[in-house]
Design an enzyme around this catalytic site. Structure first.
Site, mmCIF file in Angstrom:
data_model
loop_
_atom_site.group_PDB
_atom_site.id
_atom_site.type_symbol
_atom_site.label_atom_id
_atom_site.label_comp_id
_atom_site.label_asym_id
_atom_site.label_seq_id
_atom_site.Cartn_x
_atom_site.Cartn_y
_atom_site.Cartn_z
ATOM 1 N N ARG A 46 0.919 -1.292 0.105
ATOM 2 C CA ARG A 46 0.150 0.010 -0.026
ATOM 3 C C ARG A 46 0.861 1.376 -0.002
ATOM 4 N NH1 ARG A 46 -1.511 1.930 4.642
ATOM 5 N NH2 ARG A 46 -2.135 0.123 5.526
ATOM 6 N N TYR A 98 -15.668 16.852 -15.893
ATOM 7 C CA TYR A 98 -15.995 15.640 -15.767
ATOM 8 C C TYR A 98 -17.261 15.265 -14.626
ATOM 9 C CZ TYR A 98 -15.659 10.316 -15.156
ATOM 10 O OH TYR A 98 -15.852 9.143 -15.028
ATOM 11 N N ASP A 170 -6.778 18.617 -14.506
ATOM 12 C CA ASP A 170 -7.027 17.146 -14.992
ATOM 13 C C ASP A 170 -6.518 17.097 -16.487
ATOM 14 O OD1 ASP A 170 -8.457 14.849 -15.973
ATOM 15 O OD2 ASP A 170 -9.889 15.146 -14.484
HETATM 16 C C1 PLP Z 1 -12.665 9.240 -16.481
HETATM 17 C C2 PLP Z 1 -12.399 10.371 -16.123
HETATM 18 C C3 PLP Z 1 -11.957 10.659 -14.731
HETATM 19 C C4 PLP Z 1 -12.451 9.501 -13.623
HETATM 20 O O1 PLP Z 1 -11.439 8.576 -13.690
HETATM 21 P P1 PLP Z 1 -11.787 6.977 -13.433
HETATM 22 O O2 PLP Z 1 -10.498 6.111 -13.730
HETATM 23 O O3 PLP Z 1 -12.911 6.586 -13.956
HETATM 24 O O4 PLP Z 1 -12.034 6.769 -11.971
HETATM 25 C C5 PLP Z 1 -11.606 11.780 -14.300
HETATM 26 N N1 PLP Z 1 -11.538 12.925 -15.042
HETATM 27 C C6 PLP Z 1 -11.623 12.804 -16.430
HETATM 28 C C7 PLP Z 1 -11.435 13.893 -17.112
HETATM 29 C C8 PLP Z 1 -11.907 11.476 -17.015
HETATM 30 O O5 PLP Z 1 -12.180 11.191 -18.357
#
Ligand code: PLP
Length: 379
Positions: A46, A98, A170
């Site tokens: 972990r 998202y 992101d």
């Molecule tokens: C898919 C996605 C997420 C979340 O990711 P997961 O792996 O599904 O938990 C977050 N931000 C964006 C822009 C995404 O496309």
């Protein structure tokens, strides 16, 4: 070194015993101590695992960061970043982020004494107005999902810096191949590695990339304390996938551009959203901060002429599925699928309509893909 070289070679050459070219998987929960107080760098999976560490090295190198933490999912990465905040803190973000991030902010953290302002991130004045003395974080997604609105990284990160708030980006949609937020001063970059970084739709994962040692220490502390680190098997799969990121992104982009151009000329398509089209209204910003346009596009379908159900049913190659960034082309309906968790109010603010269709362009033959769309759209 070129990003193509970094993608292939970073995080490899880890096996000094047998010189395996590929980094081994270490599927172990725990590591033997040499003696009391002395181990070989790992004590419990972990907290740290050599396969995961190799992936973290790779992703950090691609983003130009100092280090990274690989997490079980993209949402695990995002939640971990939110845990860096204190009760009473305030976050500014977009109203078209998202869907899962929107839900996490609104339905989880907003109930735990973190407050949020959802604004039009294309308007720096709206961001400035939303900022409060307790604003500690600006959460940026660019291009936005699914309408491909571009947020000015330099301007918005500058606003965060003025107020000593963190700027988090992101970068899932473009990947470090087409956009590197650290070059514009971002504090943290997060990824859903489920998407382009892994690229083969066979794993879920996330990453938090940092370029400041103190912040990195905090991130690692929370990843371990919350227990959200990625499994060695999954980390190994992502490390395998990420090596072809540059070549895949080029292929995704080529197909996306061809599909977008085809759709733009179709009488049953009202509007196309793609950063690679000349009709995208933010050309200067695109040139300034993006090295490419990516593989995601969306369009407004004339559902009076082509009912949604029939349209999706007619698709043979495009698969009706959420997610994105894999080698296979996917198509979906944000209103009822990927973004449904935003609720009618959130959907309306974001500009998503019942007619919006999102495409993740895969790497198949573009002629085959366009023929599939042509057939589904009808004459
Ligand atoms: C898919 C996605 C997420 C979340 O990711 P997961 O792996 O599904 O938990 C977050 N931000 C964006 C822009 C995404 O496309």
């Amino acid at each position: 070194m070129d990003i193509r070289t970094r993608a292939v070679l970073t995080g490899t050459a880890k096996d000094s015993q047998y010189n395996s070219v590929i980094t081994p998987i270490y599927p172990t929960s725990t590591f033997r101590f040499e003696e009391l107080g002395k181990h070989k760098g790992y004590d419990y999976t972990r907290s740290g695992n050599p396969t995961r560490a190799a992936l973290e090295e790779n992703i950090a190198a691609l983003e130009g960061g100092l280090g990274a933490a690989a997490t079980a999912t993209g949402m695990a990465a995002i939640a971990t970043v939110l845990f860096l905040l204190e009760p009473g803190d305030h976050v500014v973000t977009g109203h078209d982020i998202y869907g899962g991030t929107y839900r996490l902010f609104k339905d989880v953290f907003a109930k735990r004494r973190i407050s949020f302002s959802f604004v039009d991130m294309m308007d720096p004045e709206a961001i400035k107005k939303a900022m409060r003395p307790k604003t500690r974080l600006i959460w940026i997604e660019t291009p936005s999902n699914p309408l491909l609105h571009i947020v000015d990284l330099e301007a918005v990160i500058g606003l965060a810096k003025n107020k000593k708030a963190w700027a988090v980006v992101d970068n899932t949609f473009l990947s470090p191949y087409f956009q590197r937020p650290f070059e514009f001063g971002a504090d943290i970059v997060v990824h859903s590695t489920t998407k382009y970084l892994n690229g083969h739709s066979d794993v879920v994962g996330g990453a938090i990339v940092f370029n400041n040692a103190k912040l990195g220490e905090k991130v690692r502390f929370y990843v371990n304390a919350l227990g959200v680190s990625e499994s060695p098997f999954d980390a190994w799969l992502v490390l395998r996938g990420v090596k072809t990121l540059p070549q895949r992104m080029e292929a995704h982009q080529k197909n996306a551009l061809k599909i977008a151009s085809f759709l733009e000329g179709h009488p049953r398509v009202k509007k196309v959203y793609y950063a690679g089209l000349e009709s995208h209204p933010q050309q200067d910003l695109i040139k300034k901060q993006m090295k490419g346009f990516g593989g995601m596009l969306a369009f407004e379908l004339d559902i009076k002429k082509v009912p949604l159900k029939i349209f999706f049913k007619k698709m043979k190659l495009f698969q009706l599925a959420e997610s994105l960034g894999g080698v296979e082309s996917l198509i979906e309906h944000p209103w009822s699928m990927s973004h449904a968790s935003m609720g009618p109010e959130g959907l309306k603010a974001s500009g998503i309509t019942k007619e919006t269709v999102r495409i993740s362009a895969g790497i198949e033959s573009p002629e085959d893909l366009i023929a599939d769309l042509k057939n589904a759209l009808g004459k």
